[in-house]
Design a protein around this motif. Structure first.
Motif, PDB file in Angstrom:
ATOM      1  N   UNK A 142      27.099  25.772  30.786  1.00  6.74           N
ATOM      2  CA  UNK A 142      26.986  27.122  31.488  1.00  6.74           C
ATOM      3  C   UNK A 142      28.210  27.487  32.161  1.00  6.74           C
ATOM      4  N   UNK A 143      28.774  26.691  32.973  1.00  6.32           N
ATOM      5  CA  UNK A 143      30.343  27.129  33.614  1.00  6.32           C
ATOM      6  C   UNK A 143      31.246  27.095  32.668  1.00  6.32           C
ATOM      7  N   UNK A 144      31.565  26.228  31.498  1.00  6.30           N
ATOM      8  CA  UNK A 144      32.586  26.383  30.616  1.00  6.30           C
ATOM      9  C   UNK A 144      32.398  27.763  29.930  1.00  6.30           C
ATOM     10  N   UNK A 145      31.328  27.976  29.410  1.00  3.95           N
ATOM     11  CA  UNK A 145      31.027  29.243  28.863  1.00  3.95           C
ATOM     12  C   UNK A 145      31.341  30.411  29.462  1.00  3.95           C
ATOM     13  N   UNK A 146      30.741  30.615  30.729  1.00  2.84           N
ATOM     14  CA  UNK A 146      30.880  31.724  31.724  1.00  2.84           C
ATOM     15  C   UNK A 146      32.453  31.920  31.909  1.00  2.84           C
ATOM     16  N   UNK A 147      33.369  30.848  32.359  1.00  2.00           N
ATOM     17  CA  UNK A 147      34.500  30.964  32.792  1.00  2.00           C
ATOM     18  C   UNK A 147      35.399  31.224  31.497  1.00  2.00           C
ATOM     19  N   UNK A 148      35.165  30.822  30.276  1.00  2.00           N
ATOM     20  CA  UNK A 148      35.842  31.109  29.125  1.00  2.00           C
ATOM     21  C   UNK A 148      35.701  32.461  28.750  1.00  2.00           C
ATOM     22  N   UNK A 149      34.510  33.004  29.030  1.00  2.00           N
ATOM     23  CA  UNK A 149      34.422  34.490  28.166  1.00  2.00           C
ATOM     24  C   UNK A 149      35.261  35.416  29.527  1.00  2.00           C
TER      25      UNK A 149
ATOM     26  N   UNK B 113      42.815  36.409  36.910  1.00  2.00           N
ATOM     27  CA  UNK B 113      43.017  35.050  35.916  1.00  2.00           C
ATOM     28  C   UNK B 113      43.090  33.810  36.835  1.00  2.00           C
ATOM     29  N   UNK B 114      43.938  34.347  38.040  1.00  2.00           N
ATOM     30  CA  UNK B 114      44.055  32.793  38.492  1.00  2.00           C
ATOM     31  C   UNK B 114      42.960  32.708  39.524  1.00  2.00           C
ATOM     32  N   UNK B 115      42.027  33.743  39.806  1.00  2.00           N
ATOM     33  CA  UNK B 115      40.785  33.499  40.671  1.00  2.00           C
ATOM     34  C   UNK B 115      39.685  32.636  39.627  1.00  2.00           C
ATOM     35  N   UNK B 116      39.710  32.784  38.416  1.00  2.00           N
ATOM     36  CA  UNK B 116      38.690  31.923  37.558  1.00  2.00           C
ATOM     37  C   UNK B 116      39.078  30.491  37.557  1.00  2.00           C
ATOM     38  N   UNK B 117      40.325  30.056  37.609  1.00  2.00           N
ATOM     39  CA  UNK B 117      40.520  28.569  38.098  1.00  2.00           C
ATOM     40  C   UNK B 117      40.227  28.158  39.431  1.00  2.00           C
ATOM     41  N   UNK B 118      40.484  29.090  40.294  1.00  2.00           N
ATOM     42  CA  UNK B 118      40.251  28.778  41.605  1.00  2.00           C
ATOM     43  C   UNK B 118      38.701  28.688  41.869  1.00  2.00           C
ATOM     44  N   UNK B 119      37.871  29.338  41.270  1.00  2.00           N
ATOM     45  CA  UNK B 119      36.679  29.495  41.483  1.00  2.00           C
ATOM     46  C   UNK B 119      35.946  28.091  40.798  1.00  2.00           C
ATOM     47  N   UNK B 120      36.499  27.854  39.650  1.00  2.00           N
ATOM     48  CA  UNK B 120      36.083  26.554  39.081  1.00  2.00           C
ATOM     49  C   UNK B 120      36.338  25.121  39.813  1.00  2.00           C
ATOM     50  N   UNK B 121      37.538  25.371  40.491  1.00  2.00           N
ATOM     51  CA  UNK B 121      38.109  24.213  41.207  1.00  2.00           C
ATOM     52  C   UNK B 121      37.334  24.185  42.716  1.00  2.00           C
TER      53      UNK B 121
ATOM     54  N   UNK C 207      37.643  34.739  31.489  1.00  2.00           N
ATOM     55  CA  UNK C 207      38.993  34.525  31.537  1.00  2.00           C
ATOM     56  C   UNK C 207      39.616  35.009  30.087  1.00  2.00           C
ATOM     57  N   UNK C 208      38.945  35.306  29.035  1.00  2.00           N
ATOM     58  CA  UNK C 208      39.301  36.027  27.708  1.00  2.00           C
ATOM     59  C   UNK C 208      39.487  37.246  28.089  1.00  2.00           C
ATOM     60  N   UNK C 209      38.359  37.907  28.813  1.00  2.00           N
ATOM     61  CA  UNK C 209      38.533  39.216  29.294  1.00  2.00           C
ATOM     62  C   UNK C 209      39.830  39.872  30.119  1.00  2.00           C
ATOM     63  N   UNK C 210      39.968  38.839  30.893  1.00  2.00           N
ATOM     64  CA  UNK C 210      41.104  38.793  32.079  1.00  2.00           C
ATOM     65  C   UNK C 210      42.347  38.810  31.312  1.00  2.00           C
TER      66      UNK C 210
END
Length: 336
Positions: A247-254, A278-286, A256-259
């Motif tokens: 779920x996390x991979x699909x959510x973050x990928x979509x 864009x930076x926030x997507x990586x930070x939130x995942x991390x 990030x694509x829009x961003x």
């Protein structure tokens, strides 16, 4: 249905020391940048002054533009290329210019337009947009943005305190605070102008990161009921992260694509928002993996669950078992 990273057994939590080192190094670099160059680069919306976007028929000499403005009495203005070589933004936010806006005068923008037309010709300069903000309005916007961020954080804290055990809530709130800190360091290090759109990006990131952490913690809470005897909390966390990984991979990928589409296609005005998101997507995942989880383990070690907590879990487990027994009994009756 396509399943990505299904039934994985990655050991995430054991690498928390490396993650902590990277986080501390990044935040320290941001603090050093703050110490050397001062505060963040606020936009006209927060400082007051005049912002103009102008387009020339031919690429001008920036030195000529600057000297033209100086002769017109608009000294100390910031001139930056905006997209193409013929488009520039001019920021006049010196003390005199801000005072002129406070007096309700639109003379600054008119003086800039007149000076450029006299230098380059009336048909060779086009005023694309003009923004003029007085110091009082800028101050109100700055305090309003800060209040919005504080209120968003407060309501997030209240929700987490009600939704989860306080240990989970504390870990999630500290993880979100980490995201805001590291995002501010990113904004400073890359000299991103802080405008209302950037504040909107930070608020969006706050909710996005908290949501990601809550989803993992919700699975942790479910897995704690099925915890094996002698199984560590780190193992439970790893299992929860792996179970929510598809779920996390699909959510973050979509997301990030829009961003990235905004970042590369939407234009200069929206680009600071896109950079922060864009930076926030990586930070939130991390942070949901390497910050929230280790913080929960540390809080549990300092404030272990009491007997009443264990009794409550046992009662819940008993209720679940009784529910299962009732369901099985209903199935047997239906089969007769």
């Amino acid at each position: 249905m396509l399943r990505i990273f299904h039934n994985t057994k990655f050991e995430f939590v054991k690498h928390w020391r490396i993650a902590a080192g990277l986080t501390v190094a990044f935040i320290a670099a941001g603090l050093v940048t703050f110490a050397i160059t001062g505060g963040v680069n606020y936009s006209i919306e927060f400082t007051g002054g005049t912002l103009m976007q102008v387009q020339f028929k031919q690429a001008p000499d920036v030195a000529v533009v600057r000297s033209t403005l100086d002769k017109a009495g608009i000294s100390g203005s910031e001139i930056q290329q905006f997209g193409t070589a013929t488009e520039y933004t001019i920021r006049a936010r010196g003390e005199k210019q801000v005072e002129a806006q406070a007096a309700g005068a639109e003379g600054i923008s008119k003086s800039i337009a007149t000076a450029l037309e006299q230098q380059f010709g009336a048909g060779n300069v086009t005023i694309v947009r003009t923004e003029a903000v007085g110091p009082k309005v800028g101050s109100e916007l700055r305090s309003g943005a800060l209040t919005a961020m504080l209120l968003a954080s407060l309501f997030t804290l209240i929700y987490l305190a009600i939704r989860f055990d306080w240990r989970f809530g504390a870990a999630a709130v500290l993880s979100t605070a980490h995201d805001i800190l590291i995002t501010l360091a990113f904004i400073k290090m890359f000299d991103i102008e802080v405008s209302l759109t950037v504040v909107a990006a930070i608020l969006t990131l706050l909710g996005y990161s908290a949501n990601d952490t809550i989803i993992i913690f919700d699975r942790v809470r479910e897995d704690l009921k099925k915890r094996l005897k002698g199984e560590s909390l780190a193992k439970v966390l790893d299992r929860a992260i792996n179970e929510t990984l598809p779920r996390s991979i699909m959510t973050h990928a979509t997301t990030l694509a829009a961003t990235l589409a905004l970042l590369f296609i939407a234009g200069e005005v929206i680009r600071p928002f896109a950079w922060v998101m864009a930076f926030g997507v990586f930070v939130a995942t991390f942070s949901s993996i390497y910050v929230a989880g280790p913080l929960l383990i540390w809080i549990e070690s300092k404030y272990p669950r009491t007997t009443s907590d264990s009794t409550s879990r046992a009662v819940n487990a008993g209720n679940d078992n009784s529910g299962d027994k009732s369901a099985r009994k209903a199935e047997r009756l239906a089969s007769r």
